[in-house]
Design an enzyme around this catalytic site. Structure first.
Site, PDB file in Angstrom:
ATOM      1  N   LEU A   4     -76.285  93.714 -87.127  1.00  0.00           N
ATOM      2  CA  LEU A   4     -77.678  93.285 -87.207  1.00  0.00           C
ATOM      3  C   LEU A   4     -78.620  94.443 -87.499  1.00  0.00           C
ATOM      4  O   LEU A   4     -79.545  94.316 -88.320  1.00  0.00           O
ATOM      5  CB  LEU A   4     -78.080  92.595 -85.902  1.00  0.00           C
ATOM      6  N   ARG A  64     -78.327  96.941 -89.169  1.00  0.00           N
ATOM      7  CA  ARG A  64     -78.290  97.461 -90.544  1.00  0.00           C
ATOM      8  C   ARG A  64     -79.454  96.911 -91.366  1.00  0.00           C
ATOM      9  O   ARG A  64     -79.778  97.458 -92.418  1.00  0.00           O
ATOM     10  CB  ARG A  64     -76.963  97.076 -91.204  1.00  0.00           C
ATOM     11  N   HIS A  65     -80.069  95.827 -90.891  1.00  0.00           N
ATOM     12  CA  HIS A  65     -81.254  95.283 -91.552  1.00  0.00           C
ATOM     13  C   HIS A  65     -82.454  96.109 -91.066  1.00  0.00           C
ATOM     14  O   HIS A  65     -82.937  95.918 -89.954  1.00  0.00           O
ATOM     15  CB  HIS A  65     -81.428  93.801 -91.210  1.00  0.00           C
ATOM     16  N   ARG A  66     -82.921  97.021 -91.893  1.00  0.00           N
ATOM     17  CA  ARG A  66     -83.929  97.971 -91.460  1.00  0.00           C
ATOM     18  C   ARG A  66     -85.341  97.601 -91.903  1.00  0.00           C
ATOM     19  O   ARG A  66     -86.262  97.574 -91.092  1.00  0.00           O
ATOM     20  CB  ARG A  66     -83.596  99.372 -92.003  1.00  0.00           C
ATOM     21  N   LEU A  88     -80.379  97.112 -75.040  1.00  0.00           N
ATOM     22  CA  LEU A  88     -79.883  97.557 -73.741  1.00  0.00           C
ATOM     23  C   LEU A  88     -79.087  98.847 -73.894  1.00  0.00           C
ATOM     24  O   LEU A  88     -78.257  98.981 -74.793  1.00  0.00           O
ATOM     25  CB  LEU A  88     -79.001  96.453 -73.154  1.00  0.00           C
ATOM     26  N   GLN A 115     -76.305 101.376 -72.587  1.00  0.00           N
ATOM     27  CA  GLN A 115     -75.142 101.492 -71.714  1.00  0.00           C
ATOM     28  C   GLN A 115     -75.111 102.820 -70.972  1.00  0.00           C
ATOM     29  O   GLN A 115     -74.324 102.985 -70.044  1.00  0.00           O
ATOM     30  CB  GLN A 115     -73.854 101.315 -72.531  1.00  0.00           C
ATOM     31  N   ARG A 173     -68.474 104.470 -70.750  1.00  0.00           N
ATOM     32  CA  ARG A 173     -68.723 103.357 -71.670  1.00  0.00           C
ATOM     33  C   ARG A 173     -67.797 103.380 -72.877  1.00  0.00           C
ATOM     34  O   ARG A 173     -67.657 102.376 -73.577  1.00  0.00           O
ATOM     35  CB  ARG A 173     -70.175 103.381 -72.158  1.00  0.00           C
ATOM     36  N   ARG A 207     -76.910  86.349 -93.322  1.00  0.00           N
ATOM     37  CA  ARG A 207     -76.064  86.222 -92.140  1.00  0.00           C
ATOM     38  C   ARG A 207     -75.745  84.781 -91.744  1.00  0.00           C
ATOM     39  O   ARG A 207     -74.879  84.562 -90.892  1.00  0.00           O
ATOM     40  CB  ARG A 207     -76.712  86.953 -90.966  1.00  0.00           C
TER      41      ARG A 207
END
Length: 271
Positions: free
Chosen positions: A114, A116-118, A126, A128, A194, A221
């Site tokens: 996702l 990559r859509h800039r 979030l 980690q 992580r 997408r």
């Protein structure tokens, strides 16, 4: 061999409790956080026809300003006006309307694609490094849902990874015992541990994009060629956006593809 350090087993044991069914996610959740508020200037009032959301009216106002056509000489409703905008490919006016969505129940595998859509998007995800993942949830890949053997194998792997992560955090907290700041010590432990968490780990992400950017992402997408999880998410987001601003997304059609899963196609390509 002389000069080499011995490789010792980890100083913790890994138990194998069964993951709670509630920790296995099979559908994303999409929430609208913010939408445009349009304040019409009194000295450039538009002759509105039909209903329109604030975002749609903002785009129409911007488009009419280009030609000073506030009097609406063609007598078009907001939906008709924006339909013509899409037909003509004048998508720049759609960039004024921004929508913020909260995506939950999606995997880090999905968000890797996702983000990559800039152009036209902003993301806050979030972390980690700071968030304790010892009670993390995991997103089952759609391709495995419904096959008992695949589900069992995947669940066992998620359970093992989670137990390893928990053990590593505990051991790293002891290793970094010399760090007085306990908050910083936890961050150091979690950022190292992580690494064993899989791409299926659930994450949460706030996504803000203008209507034109949302259209481009959804076109790509929600198609049959998209990876199944992000395709599922895109179809859900599309339905949310069609409720929010139907005139922006009315040319998208959701259908059942040959693989028996939902996909979508767009009427006006690359507006």
């Amino acid at each position: 061999a002389r000069g080499r350090r011995a490789i010792l087993p980890p100083p913790f044991s890994v138990s194998m409790p069964q993951l709670s069914p509630d920790a296995i996610l099979r559908e994303p959740r999409v929430s609208v956080l913010a939408r445009p508020t349009f304040v019409e200037p009194a000295h450039l009032g538009v002759q509105w026809i039909g209903d329109g959301s604030d975002g749609e009216k903002l785009a129409e106002f911007a488009g009419r300003l280009c030609y000073m056509s506030q009097r609406n000489p063609a007598g078009r409703s907001t939906r008709e006006y924006l339909e013509n905008i899409k037909k003509q490919g004048h998508g720049s006016v759609l960039e004024h309307a921004n929508y913020s969505l909260l995506l939950e129940g999606v995997s880090r595998s999905l968000t890797h694609e996702l983000v990559r859509h800039r152009a036209g998007f902003a993301y806050s995800q979030l972390s980690q490094r700071y968030v304790d993942e010892s009670d993390a949830c995991f997103v089952m890949p759609p391709a495995m849902i419904g096959d008992a053997a695949l589900e069992a194998a995947w669940t066992a792997q998620m359970d093992s990874a989670l137990q390893t992560y928990t053990g590593l955090v505990e051991s790293l907290m002891q290793r970094y015992g010399w760090v007085d700041d306990k908050v910083h010590r936890r961050k150091m432990a979690r950022e190292a541990a992580r690494g064993v968490l899989p791409n299926s780990t659930e994450t949460k992400i706030v996504v803000t994009g203008n209507a034109r950017a949302w259209r481009t992402m959804l076109e790509l997408r929600s198609s049959e060629a998209a990876e199944l999880e992000i395709r599922r998410m895109a179809v859900i987001v599309l339905r949310v956006m069609q409720e929010e601003a139907p005139a922006f997304f009315s040319d998208f059609e959701v259908y059942t593809a040959d693989d028996k899963r939902e996909a979508a196609r767009v009427g006006y390509h690359k507006v």
